[in-house]
Design a protein around this motif. Structure first.
Motif, PDB file in Angstrom:
ATOM      1  N   ASN A 192      -1.200   5.153  -5.219  1.00  0.00           N
ATOM      2  CA  ASN A 192       0.033   5.343  -5.983  1.00  0.00           C
ATOM      3  C   ASN A 192       0.976   6.293  -5.268  1.00  0.00           C
ATOM      4  OD1 ASN A 192      -0.370   3.653  -8.060  1.00  0.00           O
ATOM      5  ND2 ASN A 192      -1.364   5.182  -9.404  1.00  0.00           N
ATOM      6  N   LYS A 222       7.875  -6.095   0.973  1.00  0.00           N
ATOM      7  CA  LYS A 222       7.401  -4.953   0.202  1.00  0.00           C
ATOM      8  C   LYS A 222       6.579  -5.515  -0.946  1.00  0.00           C
ATOM      9  CE  LYS A 222       9.456  -0.704  -1.485  1.00  0.00           C
ATOM     10  NZ  LYS A 222      10.748  -0.036  -1.670  1.00  0.00           N
ATOM     11  N   ILE A 223       5.377  -5.026  -1.124  1.00  0.00           N
ATOM     12  CA  ILE A 223       4.569  -5.573  -2.216  1.00  0.00           C
ATOM     13  C   ILE A 223       4.041  -4.452  -3.084  1.00  0.00           C
ATOM     14  CG2 ILE A 223       3.875  -7.717  -1.093  1.00  0.00           C
ATOM     15  CD1 ILE A 223       1.280  -6.298  -0.368  1.00  0.00           C
ATOM     16  N   SER A 224       3.706  -4.819  -4.326  1.00  0.00           N
ATOM     17  CA  SER A 224       3.194  -3.789  -5.226  1.00  0.00           C
ATOM     18  C   SER A 224       1.683  -3.881  -5.336  1.00  0.00           C
ATOM     19  CB  SER A 224       3.848  -3.915  -6.596  1.00  0.00           C
ATOM     20  OG  SER A 224       3.958  -5.276  -6.931  1.00  0.00           O
ATOM     21  N   VAL A 267       4.491   3.570  -0.237  1.00  0.00           N
ATOM     22  CA  VAL A 267       5.168   2.278  -0.141  1.00  0.00           C
ATOM     23  C   VAL A 267       4.274   1.356   0.690  1.00  0.00           C
ATOM     24  CG1 VAL A 267       7.258   1.095   0.622  1.00  0.00           C
ATOM     25  CG2 VAL A 267       7.389   3.453  -0.221  1.00  0.00           C
ATOM     26  N   HIS A 268       4.206   0.112   0.302  1.00  0.00           N
ATOM     27  CA  HIS A 268       3.326  -0.827   1.005  1.00  0.00           C
ATOM     28  C   HIS A 268       4.124  -2.044   1.474  1.00  0.00           C
ATOM     29  CE1 HIS A 268      -0.451  -3.614   0.806  1.00  0.00           C
ATOM     30  NE2 HIS A 268      -0.031  -3.391   2.039  1.00  0.00           N
ATOM     31  N   TYR A 269       4.102  -2.250   2.786  1.00  0.00           N
ATOM     32  CA  TYR A 269       4.700  -3.465   3.340  1.00  0.00           C
ATOM     33  C   TYR A 269       3.602  -4.338   3.923  1.00  0.00           C
ATOM     34  CZ  TYR A 269       9.578  -1.956   3.085  1.00  0.00           C
ATOM     35  OH  TYR A 269      10.821  -1.595   2.658  1.00  0.00           O
ATOM     36  N   THR A 276       4.054   5.318   4.338  1.00  0.00           N
ATOM     37  CA  THR A 276       4.326   3.898   4.150  1.00  0.00           C
ATOM     38  C   THR A 276       3.248   3.139   4.916  1.00  0.00           C
ATOM     39  OG1 THR A 276       6.690   4.281   4.019  1.00  0.00           O
ATOM     40  CG2 THR A 276       5.981   2.035   4.551  1.00  0.00           C
ATOM     41  N   SER A 316      -1.989  -4.075  -3.895  1.00  0.00           N
ATOM     42  CA  SER A 316      -2.530  -3.586  -2.637  1.00  0.00           C
ATOM     43  C   SER A 316      -3.657  -4.473  -2.162  1.00  0.00           C
ATOM     44  CB  SER A 316      -3.016  -2.155  -2.811  1.00  0.00           C
ATOM     45  OG  SER A 316      -4.060  -2.146  -3.748  1.00  0.00           O
TER      46      SER A 316
END
Lengths: 341, 494
Positions: free
Chosen positions: B408, B451-453, B411-413, B283, B455
């Motif tokens: 891919n 949380k974002i999709s 998870v990206h916060y 993450t 990047s």
């Protein structure tokens, strides 16, 4: 010594302070114990000595005291278990000494107890109060004047000073030393509550401080006596009213000040109590006669002197002469420990 | 250290929490000293401990006065373990020890009443009434102790003789006769001491027979003391019982870090709790400097740790599985002072994490790793770590200011930061108020994680530079370079 009891009547905590070993401090205590027998329960403890002095307590100067059944006493566990009275444990105090925790016990028979208590003022006070609340009518604290003890008789309401031939071979010296000790110990208390408050604030932080006319104050860190005298001399400004000194106040310090300035006039040096003053008669006189003042924060209330005209080294003074001379010099009641049992 | 070393525990705020434990007895202090995290196979033990803690927390709120009484009783308890040990070795206890044991037993009975009243059935304190009876042979129960006459007829007789002679000594005036009498008394004293010793021996043996009760009760009292301290902290910070799951998911809702919270409260500032949901693998947390990424990582690490130690966690909701390890890696001055560069120290710790990750399931927080090395290599190292760790079942959370680490399956916060703030307006405000610009930025900074999709790293570094008054010409050049760079990247990608 019969009259000594009536002198003690108004006080609930009393310390007995010896100027030297073998001046009959224990004899005084034994006398009081004997005279109060059957009248009221006593409480006993002693000002412990730190570190290297422990051996002194265990090996040579055992304050073994023959007490009456019903006596309450506070002593280190090791000494408590050694006593030959039938002993009851009333309380453990959580106060530790090199000879174990201080135990408050009660003698259920007559017999010998050995007393060694804590060496810190606040703790002796706490223990004295506990003994009073456990039923002691009067508490006696056995002590000595020494640079090594931190605790001082100022924690008790009244003090008996024990002196005697053991001090010196010279009759005059005994009188002189005793008189000086009385003078220093009974140094006047500072009465101004504001000043006392500030002085306590200073003492909580550093060993030296100055109080100004407008009641502002300054704390100073010092390491050595020489340092202290220099800083004191530099800071004796017109607006300084009090110089607060923590711990011992010695001849050396006074000498350095006398040597370098005369600005101490009309200023008051404040020490914790009279036991911190280690001054010679001459220095003290020069200082006070030229306008310097020394006062204490906690006063010591000396109510009488006891003398032992016999020295353990074999010589002896004329008891009547000693009594007479001392009484006239110190202006306090004086009792002979060996006389009038 | 699989669950952080002392320095790291201090860094994440664990020490701060533990220092607040208001432990009353040396029994309780021993538990604190020997605290160990629960292992995965001990999941049921942990669940039981958390349930019991929950019971204490609930009971505490309803019975505050009674708990105050319990605490007073705990405070009075003396550590008699040494005497009990001596006793079990067959040694003879002295009067003071017997006194202390008697008082321990008296307080023990009071605690027993308290516990029974509260119905805390998991605290199985046993009665020591029998020992009290032995140490109090007379009718009135007194907290004092001596070798009572009631123990032995012989003792009674000896003491009578002693008393008689003491009377004689008192009325005698002749020193010589007193001496003779005192010698005689001494002989009786010796007899008394002998008989007292016999009695102390029997009393010690009686106590020895009940040592199992003492040992049981030491453990129960330790637990009571420690649990009470934990419960009080849990109540103070509104903590919650974590749900220990078998799922591969870590969830925290509005988690806080007490050390940071208290510090900010003292300064009159508000604190933003952190919410996050982690899946196995990597993450990534991105966001500008000053965005509180480090605090977020510390908060997560701290609360996971506390959960593993059987504490409630500082959050509104928490869910996680029991882990084999918890790591926290950041610029840590201690290793640097050992002669390693920051980067070197990080890599050495990373090796440990990598080894652990191959063998078990755990959690690793990497705070701005490789920040101290050259950015180009640093970027690729972080990217490689993220990619490699993503394939494992462990939870790795990496905070970074590098752009483009996320791939891919990760998870990206992102720290919300200054995204929603009008930078021009804030800049005007800073100029107008003439106040400490850092403080104003902190006020406007949104520390929440979202949380974002996409990047894409926001340009908060540039914004902060503007707000802090960096020369506009430099800003302009930087903006231009960034634009060109992004164009190049797109060309490369296409």
């Amino acid at each position: 010594m019969n009259n000594i009891l009536s002198l003690l009547e108004p006080y609930r905590t009393i310390s007995i302070i010896g100027m030297e070993k073998n001046v009959g401090k224990t004899t005084v205590l034994n006398h009081i114990i004997k005279k109060t027998r059957g009248k009221f329960p006593l409480g006993l403890t002693s000002i412990g000595r730190d570190g290297e002095d422990v051996d002194l307590v265990t090996n040579t100067e055992k304050p073994r005291i023959y007490v009456e059944s019903g006596t309450i006493y506070a002593t280190a566990k090791e000494l408590f278990l050694k006593g030959d009275v039938t002993k009851e444990v009333l309380k453990t105090t959580g106060i530790n000494t090199p000879m174990g925790e201080v135990i408050i016990g009660k003698a259920l028979s007559d017999g010998y107890v050995e007393i060694g208590g804590p060496s810190v003022n606040a703790l002796i006070k706490q223990i004295s109060n506990e003994m009073l609340s456990l039923g002691a009518e009067k508490v006696f604290v056995d002590g000595a004047i020494s640079r090594k003890t931190m605790a001082s008789p100022s924690i008790t309401e009244a003090t008996i000073l024990s002196t005697g031939a053991a001090l010196s071979k010279s009759f005059d010296k005994v009188i002189e030393k005793s008189a000086l000790t009385v003078k220093l110990l009974s140094t006047e208390k500072e009465r101004d509550e504001n000043i006392l408050q500030i002085a306590n604030k200073i003492l909580a932080k550093t060993r030296l401080g100055f109080i100004y006319k407008d009641l502002n104050f300054k704390n100073v860190e010092v390491t050595t006596v020489l340092d202290a005298s220099k800083i004191i001399v530099e800071n004796l400004k017109d607006y300084v009213t009090h110089i607060v000194v923590k711990g011992v106040f010695t001849d050396k310090l006074l000498e350095e000040i006398l040597k370098s300035t005369n600005k101490y006039k009309d200023k008051t040096f404040l020490v914790e109590d009279g036991t911190k003053l280690f001054l010679s008669s001459e220095k003290f006189d020069i200082f006070t006669k030229s306008g310097g003042k020394i006062k204490v924060i906690e006063p010591i209330n000396i109510i009488c002197l006891t003398i032992n005209p016999k020295s353990p080294f074999g010589y002896e003074f004329d008891k009547e002469k000693l009594l007479y001379k001392l009484k006239n010099t110190v202006n306090l009641p004086v009792f002979d420990v060996l006389g009038d049992e | 250290m699989r669950f952080l070393d002392d320095e790291q525990r201090h860094q994440v705020g664990l020490e701060y929490v533990l220092n607040q434990l208001d432990i009353k007895t040396s029994f309780g202090l021993d538990i604190k000293k020997n605290m160990k995290p629960y292992k995965r196979k001990e999941i049921n033990l942990l669940k039981k401990e958390l349930d019991e803690l929950e019971e204490i927390v609930a009971t505490y709120n309803k019975n505050k006065l009674l708990f105050e009484e319990i605490e007073e009783n705990l405070l009075k308890l003396k550590d008699i373990r040494n005497s009990i040990k001596r006793c079990s070795n067959g040694e003879i206890l002295d009067e003071v020890e017997l006194f202390e044991i008697k008082n321990f037993c008296i307080i023990n009975e009071k605690l027993l009443k308290n516990i029974n009243y509260l119905n805390l059935s998991f605290l199985e304190l046993m009665s020591l009434e029998e020992i009290i009876d032995i140490l109090n042979p007379e009718d009135n129960l007194l907290p004092t102790f001596h070798i009572y006459d009631a123990y032995s007829e012989r003792l009674k007789e000896i003491r009578k003789q002693k008393k008689d002679i003491e009377k004689k000594i008192f009325i005698e005036t002749d020193d010589k006769i007193i001496k003779i009498l005192k010698d005689e008394r001494l002989k009786i004293v010796i007899q008394e001491e002998e008989e007292e010793l016999n009695i102390k021996k029997i009393l010690s043996q009686n106590i020895k027979e009940k040592i199992f009760i003492f040992e049981n009760n030491f453990a129960v009292i330790a637990k009571l003391d420690f649990f009470l301290a934990k419960a009080k902290i849990a109540i103070r910070y509104n903590s919650v019982k974590p749900i220990i799951t078998d799922n591969k998911e870590i969830v925290f809702e509005n988690a806080i870090n007490p050390e940071v919270l208290d510090m900010l409260n003292k300064k009159g500032k508000s604190y933003t709790p952190v919410s996050i949901q982690l899946k196995s693998g990597s993450t990534i947390i991105t966001g500008a400097n000053m965005g509180g990424k480090s605090v977020s990582l510390k908060t997560l690490t701290l609360n996971l740790l506390l959960g593993h130690f059987g504490f409630f966690v500082f959050a509104e909701k928490a869910k996680f599985p029991l882990l084999d390890f918890i790591y926290f890696i950041s610029d840590d001055l201690q290793s640097v002072s050992r002669g390693l560069s920051t980067f070197g120290a990080e890599i050495i710790k990373l090796k440990e994490v990598t080894e652990s990750i191959k063998r078990g399931i755990g959690f690793a927080a990497l705070d701005e790793i490789a920040r101290g090395t050259n950015p180009r290599e640093g970027f690729y190292i972080v990217k490689a770590i993220a990619r490699y760790f993503n394939d494992f079942s462990s939870f790795t959370i990496i905070s970074t200011h590098f752009d483009g680490i996320v791939e891919n399956g990760m998870v990206h916060y992102q720290v919300v930061g200054l995204k929603k703030v009008n930078i021009e307006a804030l800049k005007r405000k800073i100029n107008l108020n003439n106040r400490n610009s850092v403080e104003l930025i902190q006020e406007y900074m949104d520390y929440r994680l979202e949380k974002i999709s996409l990047s894409k790293v926001p340009k908060d570094a540039l914004n902060i530079s503007i707000l802090l008054g960096l020369d506009e010409k430099i800003i302009d050049i930087a903006k231009k370079l960034i634009n060109e760079g992004e164009k190049d990247e797109k060309q490369v990608e296409s």
